[in-house]
Enzyme design. Structure first.
Site, mmCIF file in Angstrom:
data_model
loop_
_atom_site.group_PDB
_atom_site.id
_atom_site.type_symbol
_atom_site.label_atom_id
_atom_site.label_comp_id
_atom_site.label_asym_id
_atom_site.label_seq_id
_atom_site.Cartn_x
_atom_site.Cartn_y
_atom_site.Cartn_z
ATOM 1 N N HIS A 109 0.797 -1.237 0.000
ATOM 2 C CA HIS A 109 0.000 0.000 0.000
ATOM 3 C C HIS A 109 0.829 1.287 0.000
ATOM 4 O O HIS A 109 0.470 2.268 0.653
ATOM 5 C CB HIS A 109 -0.945 0.001 1.191
ATOM 6 C CG HIS A 109 -2.058 -1.001 1.103
ATOM 7 N ND1 HIS A 109 -2.461 -1.588 -0.081
ATOM 8 C CD2 HIS A 109 -2.859 -1.533 2.072
ATOM 9 C CE1 HIS A 109 -3.450 -2.425 0.158
ATOM 10 N NE2 HIS A 109 -3.709 -2.415 1.447
ATOM 11 N N HIS A 180 -9.844 2.228 -0.014
ATOM 12 C CA HIS A 180 -9.800 1.103 0.925
ATOM 13 C C HIS A 180 -10.922 1.143 1.963
ATOM 14 O O HIS A 180 -10.695 0.854 3.140
ATOM 15 C CB HIS A 180 -8.446 1.072 1.620
ATOM 16 C CG HIS A 180 -7.998 -0.293 2.058
ATOM 17 N ND1 HIS A 180 -8.709 -1.062 2.961
ATOM 18 C CD2 HIS A 180 -6.912 -1.026 1.724
ATOM 19 C CE1 HIS A 180 -8.067 -2.189 3.165
ATOM 20 N NE2 HIS A 180 -6.966 -2.211 2.421
ATOM 21 N N GLU A 302 -11.910 -3.601 -2.957
ATOM 22 C CA GLU A 302 -10.982 -2.612 -3.492
ATOM 23 C C GLU A 302 -10.748 -2.836 -4.986
ATOM 24 O O GLU A 302 -10.015 -3.749 -5.370
ATOM 25 C CB GLU A 302 -9.640 -2.692 -2.767
ATOM 26 C CG GLU A 302 -9.724 -2.664 -1.253
ATOM 27 C CD GLU A 302 -8.504 -3.319 -0.630
ATOM 28 O OE1 GLU A 302 -7.369 -2.839 -0.882
ATOM 29 O OE2 GLU A 302 -8.674 -4.316 0.103
#
Length: 336
Positions: A109, A180, A302
């Site tokens: 991420h 997210h 996502e």
């Protein structure tokens, strides 16, 4: 219509704001320019106002050591590269680039401090859309190139929260932007295991125990991972333990196409997900421990490019080159 209030100061003293988007039907989406976080998404049901995303009421809760120690990325914009990169290594023009390994031995991420913890420049457009902009400088988290990113949140009168992504770079760089949020369509945030999910593909990425793709696409028809026919999440959870998989739809598209649908146990609320992106990470939240939220209190859906895409030639969307425009859209449509 958009209202703006102060949301507090970061530890570095940066001012943060909270923006409330409303449509004519009474839906409200609250978004802060800290991390582009969707803090709440509230539906006006006949007997209640129901919040359907996991989040907090204060900036302090999002920046606390306790929250960050088991960080679930509630509601945030993710970049420069969402999901995982194997051992944090990508190869560009024959040279290895070592990105931060912040998830065991792998990159996750965007690294140690990704887009989810940046203060974005915010602009309200025509009192309808929220435009967030962030310039990620060359070398940030060791990514090459100055990456200029903008994300527009739009809440339509068709009860659709649209997320429009756009990015350009001056050097070739890995990219995979996503949002997210964890969704829970029930009242009082009951377990999402009783939710019903449909995902419109027969394929997921094959991964190892660290969720790193092998490069192969796995046919899941008639397996426990198959959600082509809508089913309760808990139907096979005892054998699966936790879903955390990237469902594969092939190529990107120019306009969003429906990829998934989620409903609460009583079919009071249904959410349709449409996207131009080629993948959908489905994470059922077994490891959530954040404030009042525990395991299986939300499901993350996502829309994104494939994880570790820069390291697989058959995953064609992991890089952005100078002169190209990264442009994608994801829609979450509510039916109630």
């Amino acid at each position: 219509m958009i209202d703006v209030i102060d949301f507090g100061l970061t530890r570095d003293g940066e001012k943060v704001q909270l923006f409330t988007l409303r449509n004519k039907n009474g839906l409200t989406a609250k978004i802060t320019n800290y991390g582009g976080i969707l803090t709440s998404f509230i539906l006006p049901l006949p007997n209640e106002e129901r919040n359907i995303v996991l989040g907090f009421d204060s900036l302090e809760e999002y920046t606390s050591d306790d929250y960050l120690s088991n960080y679930p990325y509630f509601g945030a914009l993710i970049g420069r590269f969402g999901n995982r990169i194997n051992k944090g290594i990508v190869t560009l023009d024959g040279e290895e680039i070592q990105l931060p390994c912040n998830h065991d031995m792998h990159h996750l991420h965007g690294g140690n401090i990704g887009f989810d913890r940046k203060v974005w420049k915010a602009e309200v457009i025509n009192n309808e859309d929220l435009k967030l902009s962030y310039l990620s400088p060359d070398g940030e988290e060791n990514f090459p190139g100055n990456l200029s990113t903008e994300v527009i949140y739009k809440l339509t009168d068709e009860n659709e929260l649209q997320i429009h992504y756009k990015a350009v770079t001056d050097k070739t760089t890995p990219i995979n932007l996503t949002q997210h949020s964890y969704f829970n369509l029930s009242n009082n945030f009951e377990s999402i295991l009783n939710h019903k999910l449909q995902v419109d593909t027969a394929f997921i990425l094959e991964t190892n125990d660290f969720l790193i793709p092998s490069g192969k696409i796995y046919d899941i028809r008639k397996t426990l991972f198959d959600f082509q026919t809508k089913k309760s999440i808990d139907r096979d959870i005892e054998d699966i333990e936790n879903y955390d998989d990237c469902y594969a739809f092939g190529e990107s598209t120019e306009t969003p196409r429906k990829v998934a649908e989620l409903s609460d146990k009583d079919d009071v609320v249904t959410m349709e997900i449409a996207t131009t992106l080629p993948g959908l990470q489905v994470y059922t939240g077994k490891y959530i421990t954040a404030g009042k939220f525990g395991p299986f209190s939300g499901v993350a859906l996502e829309a994104q490019g494939y994880p570790d895409a820069p390291n697989h030639k058959n995953f064609k969307h992991g890089w952005l080159k100078p002169g190209e425009v990264y442009q994608h859209q994801t829609n979450y449509k509510l039916i109630f």
